[in-house]
Design a protein around this motif. Structure first.
Motif, PDB file in Angstrom:
ATOM      1  N   SER A 254       0.845  -1.182   0.000  1.00 14.51           N
ATOM      2  CA  SER A 254       0.000   0.000   0.000  1.00 14.51           C
ATOM      3  C   SER A 254       0.883   1.236   0.000  1.00 14.51           C
ATOM      4  O   SER A 254       1.899   1.282   0.691  1.00 14.51           O
TER       5      SER A 254
ATOM      6  N   PRO B 101      -0.159   5.042   0.352  1.00 15.75           N
ATOM      7  CA  PRO B 101      -1.018   6.223   0.456  1.00 15.75           C
ATOM      8  C   PRO B 101      -0.225   7.503   0.170  1.00 15.75           C
ATOM      9  O   PRO B 101       0.816   7.739   0.782  1.00 15.75           O
TER      10      PRO B 101
ATOM     11  N   GLU C 133      -5.054   6.394  -1.381  1.00 17.81           N
ATOM     12  CA  GLU C 133      -4.309   5.151  -1.191  1.00 17.81           C
ATOM     13  C   GLU C 133      -4.229   4.379  -2.494  1.00 17.81           C
ATOM     14  O   GLU C 133      -5.217   4.252  -3.214  1.00 17.81           O
TER      15      GLU C 133
ATOM     16  N   SER D 169      -7.335  -2.963   2.630  1.00 15.34           N
ATOM     17  CA  SER D 169      -6.974  -1.540   2.693  1.00 15.34           C
ATOM     18  C   SER D 169      -5.904  -1.366   3.751  1.00 15.34           C
ATOM     19  O   SER D 169      -5.664  -2.253   4.580  1.00 15.34           O
TER      20      SER D 169
END
Length: 357
Positions: A10, A12, A57, A205
């Motif tokens: 991930s 962001p 993200e 997420s």
């Protein structure tokens, strides 16, 4: 294998910091596009400023040569188009026709002295945002090589800034000047490969990643420890034992060997009841009449009784158990596997340190 997949990552993008370009007074829209060579993903529009919040993200699939670019692009609204037009130099003024040459003689000799040039000085170049934009509105970009930071964001959130590289058009008409225009701030999180865990059971997420890691840490904490006498569960008669509340479990252990002898899963309990309060309310007809007693209630009319040595200990046990029963967070398998992996790595590091010393 250059494209071996090893798991989701991930990234962001928090925003732009210290952007050093002329910011128009009119609201100006900017987007950020991630390009990893396979996919293009563009953020919703934000208002351009020296410090612009983006808060978007991106999820990536890591491979051995994972690199990606983040490109800022300004929307070509009318005021931006007007700035581009202002950069185009005006055409030179028409030159007046030369005066006819006079015939020879004294007048011609006297009038032959040079005259000052009437050519106007060109106006200074316009310094506006368009000087820093390509024709499609591209302002700047940053290049990120994931292998350079992979170790620093492994199962943890790591914040880092990268330079935003752009160009400025020069009034001379020569090659534009490449320069750093500011920084882009992003957070990186690496979730390692977890063989045997289906993708549907992995976090979807960054928030879910961080929440799962917080929860698994919660399940490893010892919240209370003491002595109770138990009847029920694995005890068919009253048995005095050492107990410890670790995460969602009430664990009985041998005080000498420290080995676990029994585990009660508090996640399955539905209530904690003070026997004396139940008797006072005249709604209890159970077998327990011991002082300082309480019980854990489970589905199907199952129950386990306890009594404490002192009133103070009973109060504390009730306080801890009531805070837990019915309020236990989940402990996802992927997070548990990561915790085990971290424990193994920490153990190997200690062993290597001991051998080297």
């Amino acid at each position: 294998m250059d494209h071996e997949l090893t798991g989701p990552r991930s990234a962001p993008v928090l925003g732009i910091k210290g952007l050093d370009v002329p910011i128009p007074q009119q609201p100006t829209a900017v987007t950020c596009t991630l390009n990893n060579g396979i996919h293009f993903v563009t953020t919703p529009e934000s208002r351009l400023s020296r410090d612009t919040r983006i808060n978007q993200e991106f999820e990536l699939i890591e491979h051995n040569k994972l690199e990606f670019t983040l490109t800022l692009k300004v929307r070509r609204d009318p005021h931006i188009t007007a700035q581009f037009k202002a950069l185009v130099p005006p055409p030179p003024p028409p030159q007046p026709a030369p005066a006819p040459k006079p015939k020879g003689g004294m007048f011609s000799f006297l009038s032959s002295s040079p005259k000052k040039s009437s050519r106007a000085t060109p106006p200074p170049p316009c310094n506006n945002l368009a000087r820093y934009l390509k024709q499609d509105g591209t302002l700047a970009r940053a290049l990120i090589s994931f292998k350079d930071v992979a170790a620093r964001c492994d199962t943890r959130l790591f914040e880092i800034s990268y330079p935003l590289i752009g160009q400025r058009a020069e009034a001379s008409g020569g090659a534009p000047t490449t320069m750093e225009l500011g920084e882009i701030v992003l957070q990186l999180f690496r979730l390692p490969s977890l063989p045997g865990v289906l993708s549907a059971h992995l976090p979807q997420s960054l928030d879910e990643c961080l929440r799962g890691l917080r929860h698994v840490a919660w399940h490893k904490v010892t919240y209370f420890e003491g002595t109770l006498t138990q009847n029920g569960g694995d005890c068919t008669t009253w048995r005095r034992r050492k107990l410890r509340v670790v995460g969602a479990n009430l664990i009985a252990f041998n005080d000498v060997t420290k080995k676990v002898t029994a585990t009660i899963n508090l996640k399955k309990a539905i209530a904690v009841e003070d026997i004396e309060d139940a008797r006072a309310a005249r709604n209890y007809d159970g077998m327990c009449t011991v002082e300082r007693s309480f019980r854990l209630i489970f589905p199907g009319n199952q129950e386990i009784f306890f009594f404490a040595d002192t009133d103070e200990e009973k109060v504390k046990w009730l306080e801890v158990l009531r805070a837990l029963v019915g309020h236990i967070p989940p402990n996802p398998l992927w997070a548990e596997l990561i915790w085990q992996r971290q424990q193994e790595m920490a153990g190997r590091a200690v062993a290597e340190s001991s051998r080297s010393s």
